[in-house]
Design a protein around this motif. Structure first.
Motif, short mmCIF file in Angstrom:
data_model
loop_
_atom_site.label_atom_id
_atom_site.label_comp_id
_atom_site.label_asym_id
_atom_site.label_seq_id
_atom_site.Cartn_x
_atom_site.Cartn_y
_atom_site.Cartn_z
N GLN A 281 41.89 -19.61 14.24
CA GLN A 281 41.23 -18.34 14.53
C GLN A 281 39.75 -18.31 14.18
OE1 GLN A 281 43.52 -15.25 12.63
NE2 GLN A 281 45.39 -15.77 13.76
N GLN A 282 39.27 -19.36 13.50
CA GLN A 282 37.87 -19.39 13.09
C GLN A 282 37.25 -20.75 13.39
OE1 GLN A 282 38.18 -18.41 8.89
NE2 GLN A 282 37.55 -16.29 9.28
N LEU A 283 35.95 -20.71 13.64
CA LEU A 283 35.14 -21.92 13.73
C LEU A 283 34.21 -21.91 12.53
CD1 LEU A 283 34.15 -24.41 15.47
CD2 LEU A 283 32.35 -22.85 16.29
N ILE A 284 34.21 -22.99 11.76
CA ILE A 284 33.33 -23.12 10.60
C ILE A 284 32.31 -24.19 10.93
CG2 ILE A 284 33.16 -23.69 8.15
CD1 ILE A 284 36.52 -22.67 9.52
N THR A 285 31.04 -23.82 10.93
CA THR A 285 29.96 -24.75 11.26
C THR A 285 29.03 -24.87 10.06
OG1 THR A 285 30.06 -23.97 13.55
CG2 THR A 285 28.15 -25.31 12.92
N VAL A 286 28.80 -26.09 9.60
CA VAL A 286 27.91 -26.33 8.46
C VAL A 286 26.64 -26.98 9.00
CG1 VAL A 286 27.65 -27.32 6.17
CG2 VAL A 286 29.92 -26.64 6.97
N VAL A 287 25.49 -26.38 8.69
CA VAL A 287 24.21 -26.85 9.18
C VAL A 287 23.29 -27.14 7.99
CG1 VAL A 287 22.29 -26.44 10.74
CG2 VAL A 287 24.51 -25.35 11.18
N VAL A 288 22.84 -28.37 7.89
CA VAL A 288 21.91 -28.77 6.84
C VAL A 288 20.52 -28.87 7.45
CG1 VAL A 288 21.39 -30.49 5.06
CG2 VAL A 288 23.77 -30.09 5.75
N ASN A 289 19.61 -28.03 6.98
CA ASN A 289 18.22 -28.05 7.46
C ASN A 289 17.34 -28.66 6.38
OD1 ASN A 289 15.76 -27.65 8.71
ND2 ASN A 289 15.61 -25.50 8.10
N GLU A 290 16.95 -29.93 6.57
CA GLU A 290 16.10 -30.60 5.60
C GLU A 290 14.62 -30.33 5.82
OE1 GLU A 290 17.92 -34.55 6.39
OE2 GLU A 290 18.33 -34.54 4.24
N ALA A 291 14.29 -29.64 6.90
CA ALA A 291 12.90 -29.38 7.23
C ALA A 291 12.29 -28.36 6.25
CB ALA A 291 12.77 -28.84 8.65
N THR A 292 10.99 -28.44 6.09
CA THR A 292 10.28 -27.51 5.22
C THR A 292 9.86 -26.25 5.95
OG1 THR A 292 8.20 -28.67 5.69
CG2 THR A 292 9.43 -29.37 3.73
N THR A 293 10.29 -26.10 7.19
CA THR A 293 10.00 -24.91 8.00
C THR A 293 11.30 -24.31 8.52
OG1 THR A 293 9.76 -26.33 9.95
CG2 THR A 293 7.75 -25.79 8.72
N PRO A 294 11.30 -23.01 8.87
CA PRO A 294 12.49 -22.41 9.46
C PRO A 294 12.82 -23.06 10.81
CG PRO A 294 10.91 -20.74 8.77
CD PRO A 294 10.20 -22.04 8.71
N VAL A 295 14.08 -23.01 11.17
CA VAL A 295 14.53 -23.59 12.44
C VAL A 295 15.40 -22.56 13.17
CG1 VAL A 295 15.94 -25.38 13.51
CG2 VAL A 295 14.44 -25.96 11.59
N ALA A 296 15.16 -22.41 14.45
CA ALA A 296 15.99 -21.55 15.29
C ALA A 296 17.13 -22.37 15.88
CB ALA A 296 15.15 -20.93 16.40
N LEU A 297 18.35 -21.89 15.73
CA LEU A 297 19.54 -22.62 16.16
C LEU A 297 20.42 -21.73 17.02
CD1 LEU A 297 21.45 -25.18 15.75
CD2 LEU A 297 22.52 -23.83 13.94
N GLN A 298 20.94 -22.33 18.09
CA GLN A 298 21.93 -21.62 18.91
C GLN A 298 23.14 -22.52 19.11
OE1 GLN A 298 20.76 -20.35 22.92
NE2 GLN A 298 21.81 -18.42 22.51
N LEU A 299 24.32 -21.95 18.93
CA LEU A 299 25.56 -22.69 19.12
C LEU A 299 26.13 -22.43 20.51
CD1 LEU A 299 27.47 -22.06 15.75
CD2 LEU A 299 25.96 -23.96 16.33
N GLU A 300 26.65 -23.49 21.11
CA GLU A 300 27.43 -23.38 22.35
C GLU A 300 28.79 -24.00 22.10
OE1 GLU A 300 25.38 -25.16 25.59
OE2 GLU A 300 23.76 -23.67 25.63
N LEU A 301 29.84 -23.35 22.59
CA LEU A 301 31.20 -23.81 22.34
C LEU A 301 31.93 -24.03 23.65
CD1 LEU A 301 33.52 -24.36 20.30
CD2 LEU A 301 34.09 -21.93 20.47
N ALA A 302 32.47 -25.23 23.83
CA ALA A 302 33.29 -25.54 25.00
C ALA A 302 34.76 -25.45 24.63
CB ALA A 302 32.97 -26.94 25.51
N GLY A 303 35.56 -24.92 25.52
CA GLY A 303 37.00 -24.90 25.32
C GLY A 303 37.53 -23.63 24.68
N ARG A 304 36.69 -22.83 24.06
CA ARG A 304 37.07 -21.54 23.49
C ARG A 304 35.87 -20.60 23.62
NH1 ARG A 304 41.20 -21.83 19.44
NH2 ARG A 304 40.98 -19.57 19.22
N ARG A 305 36.11 -19.30 23.42
CA ARG A 305 35.01 -18.34 23.39
C ARG A 305 34.63 -18.08 21.94
NH1 ARG A 305 37.03 -13.25 25.67
NH2 ARG A 305 34.93 -12.48 25.16
N LEU A 306 33.34 -18.01 21.71
CA LEU A 306 32.81 -17.84 20.36
C LEU A 306 32.48 -16.37 20.12
CD1 LEU A 306 32.02 -19.62 17.91
CD2 LEU A 306 29.70 -19.67 18.82
N GLY A 307 33.02 -15.83 18.99
CA GLY A 307 32.72 -14.46 18.62
C GLY A 307 31.56 -14.40 17.63
#
Length: 488
Positions: A422-448
């Protein structure tokens, strides 16, 4: 903006647990004043949250319990100079078993269970001193400190402790690990330990198996806790102690084969030390390991011990202690590679509590046997970005790209479907010294909608505003973020 694509139709390994060990400080901290040790136990084991959703702890899902060899009773005569690295034993010098011993360790064992931990592993750094060749808990002669005629006695010892703890605490250990880093000589008195060859490991493992079966104990045996990952799939510089996949699980015709031995888990365990830097080495080593493990039906790999040790090709040094984000980000990178390249089904840290000036602890404590202060590290919360949310039974999913460009640094992304789907758990490690914009796309299920939890220089798994499906997430500089998303 960086787009990461997750494919729910491409499952990878199923996660068994995240863990840490009670060596060695828990023997003392477990007898500290109640309020302090309860607070430490919450940090390690709790899956509860405050009213605003802030996790109280990192929710470890397994606890490793040290079956000490009895060097505490020997005191200075043990030859182990640091008394915090000596360990007590349930087996007394008189040959009887005393279940009131290891009181501090037993307190943390039961504290873990009270907070919902359901998996437990007992490990030996050395056989008990009454069984060793030299009467000590380390190998002074650089030879295996257990004679073959004592294998059956060691098997009985392991089974007696498992049985005794079941009766005294109600906890049945899921695993017993009778050997630790058998490639090293363990001859300097720095801690309890002994080398073993593959032939000797096979012999004593079969003896432990016999005792578990005889006592009708369901506990499984974990082998072989290799000192570094290379020794699992190559002989390297340790003839007779390397290529442990080949020795124990690949060829049923060899005398060391353990694949058909009752109670031996279909798991090969190794430690990530000395293989985490530079990046190319870390990836190549784990690719080779995963490739070899994949050739053995139903075999899985556990990363069963790690802390930041050595100089790591100049990237980070194990010394001194550092509570901030630099070791936390390095640790998150190691976990990422172990899970996504080596396909580890379990990931386990070394010292849950450390009194040392070293990057070996999740929570640091004063070196005081009766009372003191404690200091949570960012490494604790970095591990929590995985352990608190990626629960047993979660399934890793394919991610493209798993290492994504983000400015001058990289994003490390891994994703997991919860055990109930029932859940998708995504772990993102940002080693950059600046903010990063991220967008997730999911195949095979719909993401809430997604709930983020961020560890950074100023936050510890801090919950942020929910992110609606399809919306861009802004990652803080030098941070680790876990997204818990609804699956539809």
């Amino acid at each position: 903006m960086t787009t990461v694509r997750i494919d729910a139709t491409q499952p990878r390994q199923t996660i068994a647990n995240f863990a840490a060990s009670d060596a060695w400080a828990c023997q003392f901290v477990g007898t500290w004043p109640a309020a302090k040790k309860e607070a430490i136990a919450d940090l390690l084991f709790s899956t509860e949250a405050t009213a605003n959703g802030q996790p109280k702890g990192i929710g470890l899902s397994m606890w490793r319990f040290n079956f000490g060899a009895g060097s505490v009773e020997q005191g200075e005569a043990s030859g182990i100079k640091d008394e915090w690295r000596r360990a007590e034993s349930f087996l007394t010098p008189a040959g009887t078993y005393d279940w009131t011993r290891l009181a501090g360790q037993r307190w943390f064992l039961e504290a873990a269970r009270r907070r919902g931990v359901r998996q437990f592993l007992g490990f030996l750094n050395s056989p008990p001193v009454s069984l060793t060749r030299n009467g000590k808990a380390y190998a002074t002669a650089k030879q295996p400190n257990l004679a073959p005629d004592r294998y059956a006695a060691l098997g009985d010892y392991c089974a007696r402790i498992i049985e005794g703890l079941r009766k005294s605490t109600g906890i049945t250990f899921d695993y017993i690990s009778p050997v630790n880093e058998p490639q090293w000589d363990w001859s300097d008195g720095g801690q309890e330990g002994t080398p073993f060859s593959n032939e000797e490991i096979a012999g004593l493992t079969k003896a432990v198996s016999t005792s578990l079966v005889a006592r009708k104990l369901p506990t499984q045996i974990l082998v072989a806790e290799a000192g570094k990952l290379d020794y699992l799939f190559t002989t390297a510089d340790k003839p007779g102690r390397g290529d442990q996949l080949g020795a124990f699980f690949t060829d049923a015709a060899v005398p060391t084969y353990l694949g058909g031995t009752p109670r031996v888990a279909r798991i090969i365990a190794g430690h990530s030390y000395f293989t985490t830097s530079p990046h190319a080495l870390a990836v190549a080593t784990r690719q080779q390991l995963a490739s070899r493990v994949a050739t053995v039906p139903q075999l899985t790999y556990w990363q069963s011990e790690y802390c930041i040790l050595g100089d790591n090709a100049g990237e980070i040094n194990g010394s001194p202690r550092e509570l901030g984000m630099a070791p936390a980000l390095y640790l998150a990178r190691v976990i990422h590679h172990d899970l996504t390249v080596a396909n580890a089904t379990a990931w386990q840290w070394w010292l849950a509590l450390s009194p040392y000036n070293y990057k070996d602890g999740l929570v640091y404590v004063d070196k005081n046997k009766t009372d003191g202060a404690f200091y949570p590290s960012k490494m604790l919360w970095a591990l929590g970005n995985y352990s608190r949310f990626v629960r047993p039974g979660a399934v890793r999913l394919a991610v493209e790209p798993a290492v994504a460009a983000a400015g001058t640094s990289t994003l490390l992304v891994s994703a997991y479907r919860s055990a109930n789907g029932q859940q998708l758990i995504t772990v993102v490690v940002n080693e950059a010294t600046t903010p990063v914009a991220l967008q997730l796309e999911l195949a095979g299920r719909r993401l809430g909608a997604s709930q983020p939890y961020t560890t950074s220089a100023t936050t510890d798994l801090q919950p942020g505003p929910p992110v609606p499906a399809g919306q861009v997430l802004h990652l803080a500089p030098r941070s680790i973020t876990t997204l818990v998303s609804e699956l539809r």
